[in-house]
Motif scaffolding. Structure first.
Motif, PDB file in Angstrom:
ATOM      1  N   SER A 164      75.641 -69.666 113.745  1.00 17.30           N
ATOM      2  CA  SER A 164      74.389 -69.222 114.379  1.00 17.30           C
ATOM      3  C   SER A 164      73.927 -70.165 115.481  1.00 17.30           C
ATOM      4  N   ILE A 165      74.653 -71.265 115.689  1.00 16.63           N
ATOM      5  CA  ILE A 165      74.223 -72.256 116.688  1.00 16.63           C
ATOM      6  C   ILE A 165      75.226 -72.371 117.835  1.00 16.63           C
ATOM      7  N   ALA A 166      76.521 -72.537 117.483  1.00 16.20           N
ATOM      8  CA  ALA A 166      77.546 -72.809 118.501  1.00 16.20           C
ATOM      9  C   ALA A 166      77.624 -71.686 119.529  1.00 16.20           C
ATOM     10  N   GLY A 168      75.550 -70.830 121.766  1.00 13.98           N
ATOM     11  CA  GLY A 168      74.266 -70.150 121.996  1.00 13.98           C
ATOM     12  C   GLY A 168      73.736 -69.616 120.681  1.00 13.98           C
ATOM     13  N   THR A 169      72.495 -69.984 120.324  1.00 11.44           N
ATOM     14  CA  THR A 169      71.952 -69.637 119.006  1.00 11.44           C
ATOM     15  C   THR A 169      71.670 -68.137 118.886  1.00 11.44           C
ATOM     16  N   ASP A 170      71.423 -67.707 117.650  1.00  8.34           N
ATOM     17  CA  ASP A 170      71.095 -66.291 117.414  1.00  8.34           C
ATOM     18  C   ASP A 170      69.886 -65.873 118.248  1.00  8.34           C
ATOM     19  N   GLU A 171      68.876 -66.766 118.329  1.00  8.86           N
ATOM     20  CA  GLU A 171      67.659 -66.407 119.081  1.00  8.86           C
ATOM     21  C   GLU A 171      67.993 -66.190 120.559  1.00  8.86           C
ATOM     22  N   ILE A 172      68.881 -67.039 121.075  1.00  9.66           N
ATOM     23  CA  ILE A 172      69.260 -66.890 122.489  1.00  9.66           C
ATOM     24  C   ILE A 172      70.040 -65.584 122.703  1.00  9.66           C
ATOM     25  N   SER A 175      68.927 -80.380 126.556  1.00 11.24           N
ATOM     26  CA  SER A 175      69.231 -79.021 127.029  1.00 11.24           C
ATOM     27  C   SER A 175      70.454 -78.465 126.322  1.00 11.24           C
ATOM     28  N   GLY A 176      70.157 -77.665 125.263  1.00  9.87           N
ATOM     29  CA  GLY A 176      71.201 -76.956 124.530  1.00  9.87           C
ATOM     30  C   GLY A 176      71.042 -75.481 124.836  1.00  9.87           C
ATOM     31  N   SER A 177      70.012 -74.864 124.219  1.00 14.11           N
ATOM     32  CA  SER A 177      69.718 -73.462 124.564  1.00 14.11           C
ATOM     33  C   SER A 177      69.349 -73.360 126.037  1.00 14.11           C
ATOM     34  N   ASP A 178      68.580 -74.318 126.490  1.00 13.47           N
ATOM     35  CA  ASP A 178      68.151 -74.333 127.893  1.00 13.47           C
ATOM     36  C   ASP A 178      69.200 -75.091 128.713  1.00 13.47           C
ATOM     37  N   CYS A 181      87.821 -80.402 126.479  1.00 15.07           N
ATOM     38  CA  CYS A 181      86.518 -80.228 125.829  1.00 15.07           C
ATOM     39  C   CYS A 181      85.518 -79.680 126.845  1.00 15.07           C
ATOM     40  N   GLN A 182      84.349 -79.305 126.318  1.00 17.72           N
ATOM     41  CA  GLN A 182      83.350 -78.593 127.128  1.00 17.72           C
ATOM     42  C   GLN A 182      82.080 -79.445 127.157  1.00 17.72           C
ATOM     43  N   LEU A 183      81.802 -80.045 128.304  1.00 17.61           N
ATOM     44  CA  LEU A 183      80.650 -80.949 128.444  1.00 17.61           C
ATOM     45  C   LEU A 183      79.472 -80.171 129.010  1.00 17.61           C
ATOM     46  N   PHE A 184      78.839 -79.366 128.155  1.00 16.64           N
ATOM     47  CA  PHE A 184      77.687 -78.570 128.576  1.00 16.64           C
ATOM     48  C   PHE A 184      76.393 -79.122 127.948  1.00 16.64           C
ATOM     49  N   SER A 185      76.293 -79.067 126.598  1.00 17.04           N
ATOM     50  CA  SER A 185      75.025 -79.373 125.914  1.00 17.04           C
ATOM     51  C   SER A 185      74.618 -80.831 126.102  1.00 17.04           C
ATOM     52  N   GLU A 186      73.301 -81.027 126.191  1.00 19.65           N
ATOM     53  CA  GLU A 186      72.730 -82.376 126.298  1.00 19.65           C
ATOM     54  C   GLU A 186      71.607 -82.511 125.274  1.00 19.65           C
ATOM     55  N   ARG A 206      69.608 -62.893 120.987  1.00 22.95           N
ATOM     56  CA  ARG A 206      68.607 -61.817 120.915  1.00 22.95           C
ATOM     57  C   ARG A 206      67.844 -61.709 122.242  1.00 22.95           C
ATOM     58  N   ASN A 207      67.545 -62.865 122.846  1.00 25.27           N
ATOM     59  CA  ASN A 207      66.869 -62.835 124.152  1.00 25.27           C
ATOM     60  C   ASN A 207      67.740 -62.124 125.193  1.00 25.27           C
ATOM     61  N   ILE A 208      69.038 -62.456 125.181  1.00 28.57           N
ATOM     62  CA  ILE A 208      69.952 -61.848 126.173  1.00 28.57           C
ATOM     63  C   ILE A 208      70.017 -60.337 125.947  1.00 28.57           C
ATOM     64  N   VAL A 249      76.182 -84.036 124.445  1.00 31.81           N
ATOM     65  CA  VAL A 249      76.214 -84.142 122.978  1.00 31.81           C
ATOM     66  C   VAL A 249      76.826 -82.876 122.392  1.00 31.81           C
ATOM     67  N   TRP A 250      77.235 -82.932 121.136  1.00 32.17           N
ATOM     68  CA  TRP A 250      77.869 -81.809 120.421  1.00 32.17           C
ATOM     69  C   TRP A 250      79.256 -81.506 120.994  1.00 32.17           C
ATOM     70  N   THR A 251      79.885 -82.464 121.666  1.00 32.13           N
ATOM     71  CA  THR A 251      81.096 -82.122 122.414  1.00 32.13           C
ATOM     72  C   THR A 251      82.322 -82.108 121.495  1.00 32.13           C
ATOM     73  N   THR A 252      82.723 -80.901 121.094  1.00 28.64           N
ATOM     74  CA  THR A 252      83.895 -80.726 120.230  1.00 28.64           C
ATOM     75  C   THR A 252      85.134 -81.277 120.939  1.00 28.64           C
ATOM     76  N   SER A 253      85.938 -82.049 120.209  1.00 29.29           N
ATOM     77  CA  SER A 253      87.253 -82.543 120.686  1.00 29.29           C
ATOM     78  C   SER A 253      87.197 -83.610 121.774  1.00 29.29           C
ATOM     79  N   SER A 257      83.863 -83.073 114.066  1.00 27.10           N
ATOM     80  CA  SER A 257      84.446 -82.376 115.219  1.00 27.10           C
ATOM     81  C   SER A 257      83.740 -82.733 116.515  1.00 27.10           C
ATOM     82  N   PHE A 258      82.476 -83.159 116.393  1.00 25.76           N
ATOM     83  CA  PHE A 258      81.638 -83.340 117.591  1.00 25.76           C
ATOM     84  C   PHE A 258      81.537 -84.793 117.997  1.00 25.76           C
ATOM     85  N   ASN A 259      81.028 -84.983 119.212  1.00 28.16           N
ATOM     86  CA  ASN A 259      80.816 -86.334 119.725  1.00 28.16           C
ATOM     87  C   ASN A 259      79.591 -86.350 120.627  1.00 28.16           C
TER      88      ASN A 259
HETATM   89  C1  LIG Z   1      80.187 -75.873 115.803  1.00 26.30           C
HETATM   90  C2  LIG Z   1      79.544 -76.230 117.115  1.00 26.30           C
HETATM   91  C3  LIG Z   1      80.333 -76.583 118.188  1.00 26.30           C
HETATM   92  C4  LIG Z   1      79.743 -76.929 119.413  1.00 26.30           C
HETATM   93  N1  LIG Z   1      80.568 -77.326 120.428  1.00 26.30           N
HETATM   94  C5  LIG Z   1      80.022 -77.643 121.622  1.00 26.30           C
HETATM   95  C6  LIG Z   1      80.866 -78.104 122.691  1.00 26.30           C
HETATM   96  O1  LIG Z   1      82.080 -78.262 122.526  1.00 26.30           O
HETATM   97  N2  LIG Z   1      80.300 -78.393 123.879  1.00 26.30           N
HETATM   98  C7  LIG Z   1      78.961 -78.253 124.097  1.00 26.30           C
HETATM   99  O2  LIG Z   1      78.526 -78.507 125.225  1.00 26.30           O
HETATM  100  N3  LIG Z   1      78.121 -77.848 123.097  1.00 26.30           N
HETATM  101  C8  LIG Z   1      78.625 -77.544 121.867  1.00 26.30           C
HETATM  102  N4  LIG Z   1      77.799 -77.141 120.839  1.00 26.30           N
HETATM  103  C9  LIG Z   1      76.345 -77.146 121.078  1.00 26.30           C
HETATM  104  C10 LIG Z   1      75.686 -75.782 121.086  1.00 26.30           C
HETATM  105  O3  LIG Z   1      76.025 -75.056 122.238  1.00 26.30           O
HETATM  106  C11 LIG Z   1      74.176 -76.029 121.010  1.00 26.30           C
HETATM  107  O4  LIG Z   1      73.917 -76.638 119.753  1.00 26.30           O
HETATM  108  C12 LIG Z   1      73.372 -74.752 121.110  1.00 26.30           C
HETATM  109  O5  LIG Z   1      73.449 -74.231 122.403  1.00 26.30           O
HETATM  110  C13 LIG Z   1      71.885 -74.967 120.728  1.00 26.30           C
HETATM  111  O6  LIG Z   1      71.333 -76.012 121.449  1.00 26.30           O
HETATM  112  P1  LIG Z   1      70.500 -77.176 120.719  1.00 26.30           P
HETATM  113  O7  LIG Z   1      71.326 -77.648 119.569  1.00 26.30           O
HETATM  114  O8  LIG Z   1      70.102 -78.156 121.754  1.00 26.30           O
HETATM  115  O9  LIG Z   1      69.231 -76.446 120.103  1.00 26.30           O
HETATM  116  P2  LIG Z   1      67.833 -76.160 120.843  1.00 26.30           P
HETATM  117  O10 LIG Z   1      68.129 -75.565 122.179  1.00 26.30           O
HETATM  118  O11 LIG Z   1      67.016 -77.390 120.814  1.00 26.30           O
HETATM  119  O12 LIG Z   1      67.210 -75.038 119.914  1.00 26.30           O
HETATM  120  C14 LIG Z   1      66.457 -75.358 118.733  1.00 26.30           C
HETATM  121  C15 LIG Z   1      65.946 -74.063 118.137  1.00 26.30           C
HETATM  122  O13 LIG Z   1      65.024 -73.428 119.076  1.00 26.30           O
HETATM  123  C16 LIG Z   1      65.427 -72.083 119.320  1.00 26.30           C
HETATM  124  N5  LIG Z   1      65.166 -71.720 120.729  1.00 26.30           N
HETATM  125  C17 LIG Z   1      65.423 -72.490 121.834  1.00 26.30           C
HETATM  126  N6  LIG Z   1      65.074 -71.829 122.957  1.00 26.30           N
HETATM  127  C18 LIG Z   1      64.616 -70.615 122.566  1.00 26.30           C
HETATM  128  C19 LIG Z   1      64.113 -69.465 123.273  1.00 26.30           C
HETATM  129  N7  LIG Z   1      64.028 -69.449 124.615  1.00 26.30           N
HETATM  130  N8  LIG Z   1      63.735 -68.388 122.546  1.00 26.30           N
HETATM  131  C20 LIG Z   1      63.798 -68.395 121.181  1.00 26.30           C
HETATM  132  N9  LIG Z   1      64.260 -69.460 120.460  1.00 26.30           N
HETATM  133  C21 LIG Z   1      64.665 -70.540 121.143  1.00 26.30           C
HETATM  134  C22 LIG Z   1      66.936 -72.071 119.049  1.00 26.30           C
HETATM  135  O14 LIG Z   1      67.387 -70.769 118.746  1.00 26.30           O
HETATM  136  C23 LIG Z   1      67.051 -73.037 117.869  1.00 26.30           C
HETATM  137  O15 LIG Z   1      66.774 -72.358 116.671  1.00 26.30           O
HETATM  138  C24 LIG Z   1      78.342 -76.857 119.582  1.00 26.30           C
HETATM  139  C25 LIG Z   1      77.535 -76.504 118.495  1.00 26.30           C
HETATM  140  C26 LIG Z   1      78.111 -76.213 117.257  1.00 26.30           C
HETATM  141  C27 LIG Z   1      77.239 -75.861 116.101  1.00 26.30           C
END
Ligand SMILES: Cc1cc2nc3c(=O)[nH]c(=O)nc-3n(C[C@H](O)[C@H](O)[C@H](O)COP(=O)(O)OP(=O)(O)OC[C@H]3O[C@@H](n4cnc5c(N)ncnc54)[C@H](O)[C@@H]3O)c2cc1C
Length: 421
Positions: free
Chosen positions: A381-383, A385-389, A122-125, A114-119, A391-393, A147-151, A199-201
């Motif tokens: 649109s989330i997993a 890196g979100t669509d907004e992220i 700090s998801g997008s960040d 599994c991939q322990l990245f998101s907290e 677009r930023n890249i 959080v969100w840790t698949t598997s 799927s997540f934990n």
């Molecule tokens: C199916 C699925 C599987 C996943 N599996 C894993 C996994 O195995 N391991 C893991 O570590 N993570 C996993 N994730 C987590 C995923 O990487 C994060 O949910 C994602 O990076 C977004 O982070 P967040 O949920 O904290 O949202 P936030 O970062 O809180 O974002 C909230 C909203 O703000 C917007 N936003 C944030 N920053 C900016 C910016 N700078 N500019 C414009 N808009 C912005 C975002 O686009 C979003 O709409 C999974 C997610 C999904 C849906």
């Protein structure tokens, strides 16, 4: 299967693979035994380097090998899910010790990752991670939460991004580890999603430990490796629709493969729906008679064009990589396109099914798959890196537009952080 330095022709590859399958393939062999044989032959991951179980072939030729396997129903290596992100990361950044300890068992399917990245904060960040790893003179000691840790609920190993220096700037105080998930000190709690799957934990660390040899990066240089993992994750977005295929064939190996799909592959069983199931659109349109409706036809045509163009873009990116270009921001273009396609497909499915699209289980169209598509598509649109992220890249690294103003320079200790509770 034979291997050499020159790239063989597709016809030669097909001949070679067929011959090998005739000699070795049979469905009454054990799954792990078969996969080990396949790995030794170089035919399990032919696009991997020759030193590490592959043949160094371009992926266009690997498709021909997959075809030949499909033709006789031969089972492949466990090439699915987060384990493949782990493999890509280890191949690029691991030393020989890491590679020999981990890669084979990834491919046999014996180890799940599994991939322990998101907290929570700090998801997008992602570079704002606050899970900490401190060296006590003997081993690394980990405390914090992911959080969100698949598997995570059945993983043996994980890729972990953790903070090792609080006085360095945000991106320079992170290190990249491989952590044993089976130890005490790691508490995994499942989360349930709106589509009914779990799927997540959430993962909590209390003095969990990591041996020094499982530090994959130099100390403080983990961000670079995380970027590699993310680039592979984004590039993989267009492959979601092929995941989790179940066959009804008879034989010991198929029984064992079905058991694997029902357990360790279980978190991915809705991933095909998450990609929108473009493959179901035409059969559904024909079956419902909507194929003759001019409005539906327009939407179907737009969707199929988008899907085809995105496949060509992915092929172009793969070809560029095979010519030696590193993973670049085109992964973000592909990821964003996958989100558009998934949403457009969900829209077309609702046009075709009407209000029935809301019925789940056997009451709904395609045994509830259409309802599952509607509930699963937002994840694309989330997993990774979100669509907004994405677009930023694309804006900053492809189009060269000015960067967002930064509020996070200086020592990470002093950077304002998201509250976590
Ligand atoms: C199916 C699925 C599987 C996943 N599996 C894993 C996994 O195995 N391991 C893991 O570590 N993570 C996993 N994730 C987590 C995923 O990487 C994060 O949910 C994602 O990076 C977004 O982070 P967040 O949920 O904290 O949202 P936030 O970062 O809180 O974002 C909230 C909203 O703000 C917007 N936003 C944030 N920053 C900016 C910016 N700078 N500019 C414009 N808009 C912005 C975002 O686009 C979003 O709409 C999974 C997610 C999904 C849906």
């Amino acid at each position: 299967m034979s291997s050499g330095d020159a790239v063989p022709s597709e016809a030669a590859i097909r001949r070679d693979v067929n011959q090998w399958l005739e000699q070795h393939w049979g469905p009454n062999v054990g799954l792990i035994e078969w996969r080990n044989k396949l790995i030794d032959s170089g035919g399990g991951v032919p696009d991997w380097p020759q030193d590490w179980y592959g043949r160094g072939l371009p992926s266009s030729l690997c498709t021909a090998i997959d075809d030949e396997f499909d033709r006789v129903g031969a089972v492949g290596v466990a090439r699915i899910g987060i384990r493949m992100l782990a493999a890509a990361t280890l191949l690029e950044h691991g030393d020989d010790g890491h590679k020999s300890r981990f890669l084979r068992r990834i491919l046999t399917g014996e180890d799940t990752w599994c991939q322990l990245f998101s907290e929570p904060g700090s998801g997008s960040d992602l570079a704002g991670a606050t899970t900490r790893a401190d060296f006590d003179g003997d081993k690394w000691v980990v405390n914090g939460q992911k959080v969100w840790t698949t598997s995570a609920h059945h993983a043996q190993w994980a890729l972990l991004l953790a903070r090792t220096d609080w006085d360095a700037p945000k991106h320079e105080g992170l290190s990249f580890f491989v952590i044993d998930m089976t130890q005490g000190g790691i508490d995994v709690q499942p989360l349930r999603q709106m589509n009914g799957h779990a799927s997540f934990n959430q993962v909590f660390f209390t003095d969990a430990t990591i041996a020094p040899e499982n530090l994959l990066s130099n100390i403080g240089d983990g961000w670079k490796i995380a970027v590699t993992t993310l680039a592979h994750e984004r590039r993989g977005a267009d492959a979601l629709r092929r995941w989790g295929r179940i066959t009804e064939r008879e034989g010991r190996i198929y029984d064992e493969e079905r058991a694997e799909i029902a357990t360790v592959m279980e978190p991915y069983k809705w991933y095909a729906q998450r990609a929108g199931r473009v493959d179901l659109v035409l059969p559904q349109a024909r079956g419902s008679g909507c194929i003759h409706d001019p409005v539906a036809r327009q939407e179907i045509a737009k969707l199929l064009m988008l899907s085809q163009v995105s496949q060509w873009t992915a092929q172009r990116a793969r070809a560029a990589q095979q010519q030696g270009r590193p993973q670049g921001p085109e992964g973000s273009l592909g990821k964003l396109a996958a989100s558009h396609i998934a949403r457009a497909a969900a829209n077309v499915h609702t046009i075709l099914a009407g209000a029935d699209a809301m019925l789940s289980g056997s009451d709904g169209p395609v045994d509830g798959i259409v309802a599952e598509i509607l509930l699963s598509v937002p994840a694309t649109s989330i997993a990774g890196g979100t669509d907004e992220i994405q677009r930023n890249i694309i804006a900053e690294r492809v189009l060269g537009l000015p960067k967002e103003p930064r509020m996070d320079s200086g020592p990470f200790r002093d950077v304002p952080k998201n509250p976590t509770r």
